[in-house]
Design a protein around this motif. Sequence first.
Motif, mmCIF file in Angstrom:
data_model
loop_
_atom_site.group_PDB
_atom_site.id
_atom_site.type_symbol
_atom_site.label_atom_id
_atom_site.label_comp_id
_atom_site.label_asym_id
_atom_site.label_seq_id
_atom_site.Cartn_x
_atom_site.Cartn_y
_atom_site.Cartn_z
ATOM 1 N N UNK A 375 17.067 -16.716 93.858
ATOM 2 C CA UNK A 375 17.829 -16.197 94.352
ATOM 3 C C UNK A 375 19.743 -15.569 93.829
ATOM 4 N N UNK A 376 20.027 -16.440 92.353
ATOM 5 C CA UNK A 376 21.127 -16.372 91.324
ATOM 6 C C UNK A 376 20.157 -16.340 90.184
ATOM 7 N N UNK A 377 20.949 -15.777 89.518
ATOM 8 C CA UNK A 377 20.416 -15.522 87.620
ATOM 9 C C UNK A 377 22.179 -15.228 86.887
ATOM 10 N N UNK A 378 22.466 -17.159 86.726
ATOM 11 C CA UNK A 378 23.064 -16.960 85.304
ATOM 12 C C UNK A 378 23.197 -16.311 83.690
ATOM 13 N N UNK A 379 23.473 -15.959 83.413
ATOM 14 C CA UNK A 379 24.066 -15.153 81.886
ATOM 15 C C UNK A 379 25.143 -15.827 80.849
ATOM 16 N N UNK A 380 25.186 -15.916 80.154
ATOM 17 C CA UNK A 380 25.845 -16.910 79.033
ATOM 18 C C UNK A 380 26.076 -15.418 77.646
ATOM 19 N N UNK A 381 27.074 -14.724 77.218
ATOM 20 C CA UNK A 381 27.129 -13.875 75.946
ATOM 21 C C UNK A 381 27.657 -14.808 75.696
ATOM 22 N N UNK A 382 27.706 -13.405 74.529
ATOM 23 C CA UNK A 382 28.979 -13.583 73.409
ATOM 24 C C UNK A 382 29.905 -13.438 73.067
ATOM 25 N N UNK A 383 30.817 -12.849 74.612
ATOM 26 C CA UNK A 383 32.409 -13.779 74.833
ATOM 27 C C UNK A 383 32.743 -14.426 75.150
ATOM 28 N N UNK A 385 31.729 -15.905 77.646
ATOM 29 C CA UNK A 385 31.299 -15.808 79.606
ATOM 30 C C UNK A 385 30.603 -16.455 79.943
ATOM 31 N N UNK A 386 30.242 -16.807 81.309
ATOM 32 C CA UNK A 386 28.745 -17.353 81.921
ATOM 33 C C UNK A 386 29.620 -16.885 83.133
ATOM 34 N N UNK A 387 27.932 -15.940 83.368
ATOM 35 C CA UNK A 387 28.476 -15.849 84.993
ATOM 36 C C UNK A 387 27.028 -15.648 85.789
ATOM 37 N N UNK A 388 27.128 -15.348 87.053
ATOM 38 C CA UNK A 388 26.232 -15.804 87.915
ATOM 39 C C UNK A 388 25.727 -14.466 89.179
ATOM 40 N N UNK A 396 27.834 -9.602 90.467
ATOM 41 C CA UNK A 396 28.217 -11.177 89.640
ATOM 42 C C UNK A 396 28.963 -11.254 90.764
ATOM 43 N N UNK A 397 29.506 -12.515 90.810
ATOM 44 C CA UNK A 397 29.674 -13.270 92.181
ATOM 45 C C UNK A 397 30.298 -14.958 92.244
ATOM 46 N N UNK A 398 30.841 -15.271 90.743
ATOM 47 C CA UNK A 398 30.912 -16.302 90.091
ATOM 48 C C UNK A 398 31.011 -16.405 88.401
ATOM 49 N N UNK A 399 32.351 -16.419 87.669
ATOM 50 C CA UNK A 399 32.800 -16.235 86.448
ATOM 51 C C UNK A 399 33.003 -17.340 85.234
ATOM 52 N N UNK A 400 33.048 -18.258 84.513
ATOM 53 C CA UNK A 400 33.534 -19.526 84.223
ATOM 54 C C UNK A 400 33.658 -18.596 83.207
ATOM 55 N N UNK A 401 34.852 -19.341 82.286
ATOM 56 C CA UNK A 401 35.235 -19.061 81.561
ATOM 57 C C UNK A 401 36.188 -20.195 80.833
ATOM 58 N N UNK A 402 35.530 -21.419 80.904
ATOM 59 C CA UNK A 402 36.490 -22.492 80.168
ATOM 60 C C UNK A 402 36.537 -22.945 79.042
ATOM 61 N N UNK A 403 35.478 -22.281 78.106
ATOM 62 C CA UNK A 403 35.311 -22.074 77.088
ATOM 63 C C UNK A 403 35.616 -20.906 75.871
ATOM 64 N N UNK A 404 35.442 -21.121 74.444
ATOM 65 C CA UNK A 404 36.410 -19.880 74.254
ATOM 66 C C UNK A 404 35.432 -20.020 73.151
ATOM 67 N N UNK A 405 34.239 -20.357 72.569
ATOM 68 C CA UNK A 405 32.899 -19.950 71.936
ATOM 69 C C UNK A 405 31.960 -19.573 72.143
ATOM 70 N N UNK A 406 30.551 -18.676 71.520
ATOM 71 C CA UNK A 406 29.577 -18.244 72.253
ATOM 72 C C UNK A 406 28.669 -18.574 72.666
ATOM 73 N N UNK A 407 28.234 -18.250 74.300
ATOM 74 C CA UNK A 407 27.023 -19.236 74.859
ATOM 75 C C UNK A 407 26.058 -18.781 73.745
ATOM 76 N N UNK A 408 24.999 -19.703 74.286
ATOM 77 C CA UNK A 408 24.304 -19.761 73.343
ATOM 78 C C UNK A 408 22.666 -19.994 74.440
ATOM 79 N N UNK A 409 22.765 -21.066 74.838
ATOM 80 C CA UNK A 409 21.622 -21.255 76.435
ATOM 81 C C UNK A 409 22.451 -21.391 77.525
ATOM 82 N N UNK A 410 21.632 -21.380 77.966
ATOM 83 C CA UNK A 410 22.157 -22.308 80.197
ATOM 84 C C UNK A 410 20.696 -21.972 81.239
ATOM 85 N N UNK A 411 20.968 -23.200 81.629
ATOM 86 C CA UNK A 411 20.080 -23.317 82.542
ATOM 87 C C UNK A 411 20.096 -23.719 84.110
#
Length: 844
Positions: A375-383, A385-388, A396-411
């Motif tokens: 039902x949900x997909x999580x994505x990470x980007x070079x910005x 941020x991680x979005x669900x 998109x109903x939630x965004x995680x912004x606790x980090x400052x570097x590029x996201x390279x993997x998500x699971x």
Amino acid sequence: MKSTLYRRGNLNFSFDGNSLISPVGNRISIFDLKNNKSETFPVSAKKNITCVALSPNGTLAVLVDEDGEALLVSLTTRAVLNHFNFHKPVHCISFSPDGRKFVVTKDNVALMYYAPGKRREFNAFVLDKSYYGPYDEMTCIDWTDDSKCFVVGSKDMTTWVFGAERWENLIYYALGGHKDIIVGCFFERDSLDLYTVSQDGALCVWECDTELTELKPKAVKPVPDTTMENNNQGKDEVEMEQKGEEIHGKANQDQQGPGKVKYKQKEKHFFNKEGDFNNLTSSVYHKKMHILVTGFASGIFHLHELPEFNLIHSLSISSQRISSIAINNTGDWIALGCSGLGQLLVWEWQSESYIMKQQGHFNSMVALAYSPDGQYIATGGDDGKVKVWNTNSGFCFVTFTEHTSSVSAVTFNYTGFVIYVFVFLSYCFYLFNFYERYRNFRTFTSPQPTQFSCLAIDGSGEIVSAGSQDYFEIYIWSMQTGRLLEVLAGHEGPISSLSFNPNQAILASASWDKTVKIWDMSDSWKTKETLTLISDALAVVYRGDGNEIAVATLNGEITFWNPKSAVQTGSISGRHDLQIGRKEMDKITAKQAAKGKSFTTLCYSADGQSIMAGGHSKFVCIYNVREQILMKKFEISCNLSLDAMEEYLDRRKMTEFGSLALIDDGTGDGDGVAIPLPGVKKGDMSSRHFKPEIRVTSLHFSPTGRSWAATTTEGLLIYSLDSELVFDPFDLDLDVTPTSVRQMLQQCKYVSAIILAFRLNEKKLIQEVMETVPHSEIDAICVTLPELYVEKLLDFVATALETSRHLQFYLTWAQRLLTQHVTSRKYVWVSKPLYHHCDYITAK
């Protein structure tokens, strides 16, 4: 579905005001704000869409890309009806309120066309008149309520009023009064009075001394009925008819004749009295409520009541420039688009609340993961941020912004309560609880600072592993305690990919040292097997049953291995299937460039019979594992605004000195080679603009096996086999099943079968029931059908008339329903032009 929100172009509300239409790259998406759903139209332009115009009845849309190529699209059938090329970039389009004509501005000319659908001609775009007047590009358009006149604003700081037809007292009228570019020009309701807004934050109120009723069409002299003297004269008249009439205006011409339309500046207001809002970027005016909405480069928008210029509301939504503003027909909802952040907002100003607040990744997406239930997909980007995202609604109903570097993997974790995990290029990564307020409950760190490149979690959800790019090591943590359990060493190159066996605690790691190592987590973290490859390993993935491993290597091949015996079981050469396009700056052909490309992401299907591969290409390939053949190729984009899309160079971009894109990189006229700043592709010394390259960064099949998703340069793309199957029942009960519906049909209880089918609300089942009803029973059913289901049945009949071959059958249904229930509910029949489609509305 395409989970990207907004990049550029103008926003539009639908005819009913409940949906928002936004351009997304070379496609458009419609956001149903009432039902909280979104849909991306299957039509696409050649390049990014910059202008969207909707017909007043809400059935047609004109889409224009950045090169001036237009598409006429049906909003009812989601189909392209016609193609047209304006040959130059178009700034804005606007339909007349009566829907008979529309005006297009390109450069310093306004072109008036007959609206498609009013006359059944072969060419849907028939030119009526061409209007000249400003010296610079026109920026905005507005019509009077009676469609007799329209006004355009220009970059030369002038505003021009033109007559849509030839009038005795108005052909054109030029207005000044501004010192900057005209951003918006608006007629007052049922009047020729004007409001003009300029970029420097000035608002001019113009009063017209002539009533609209005094405008009379210019008398047309009768043409004598004579034959043409020769064939050349006939050709000239035909050419003039195709070009349309040309009207040339002059700003310095004396327009103060007797009886002519005259304007005078009544008032002038300024938005930037405090000097905080110097750059006004967009504006819109609601005529019925007399509300002016203005957006600024600082991310602030204002609501003013005109003509008193009373400030109603002011709000800052971001620090980026507001690119587009739209307001719905009731004046309650205001849509705001910020192209810099990919932000799309709908604000209800009366209750001061958000109806929709969405923001995509404003940089490239690089990773994605499905939740266990799909039902949900999580994505990470070079910005960073991680979005669900919700796969059903596309929001998109939630965004995680606790980090400052590029996201390279998500699971996602595979346990019951889903835990969201991601890794980014730093020496630590975070864990988020997905159900308990999305809080960060654990942070994992490595003993020494390193860059993590990949991530994997075992099937039990107890072991977390991450691969390193700097020290060529694999770090193992405990999910429960957060302690570092082990550091696995043995690779001689950066770790590129990790994958756990779904059924055992066995880890496969791929590295640039041309090996894949299999580690046994339950036996002292020892290396169980080492698979030797002929090229660098880029991706590794286990099959669902854990009995096979697929590895993508740098030479463009996909190899299959038995992890127990370490024996290669098959190989697929996919380099020719990638079909790399030629970049704008490439000095070699696409065929030569393809020799250095390969697949960078792999994913098995749910049944394990197929494998999906993607990389630096616009294609996603699906192979049959057993036969080792290509089954299908998906072209993720046809947007020529992206780089590496075309196989051959465009001859129109070739000059006598070579490719036009490479001229700026050479030497000048004796001035030597200009050394550009970092990041410069072409252009002047301060340029940072370049076309993004098309590529696929991550692929993932849904756990249900009915859909798959890909993160690309275009955004998050979701392909599904169940495009029409959405379980949305109405008044569901335990006894309401497809079996009970068919039993009612066998017993000839047609009214009960129709009611049960609508309670299940499955389109195919409703169609089966409706087409099983005998023609002779329609009258009796319409009489006995409960009032609650009349509207639902009319909705279905109106939709079925679009595609069904049984036209007479469904028209009979519509006629009987309206005849029986017209006195109680007062349904009004509405016939939509251009289509064999009928719809209804409820009269209030």
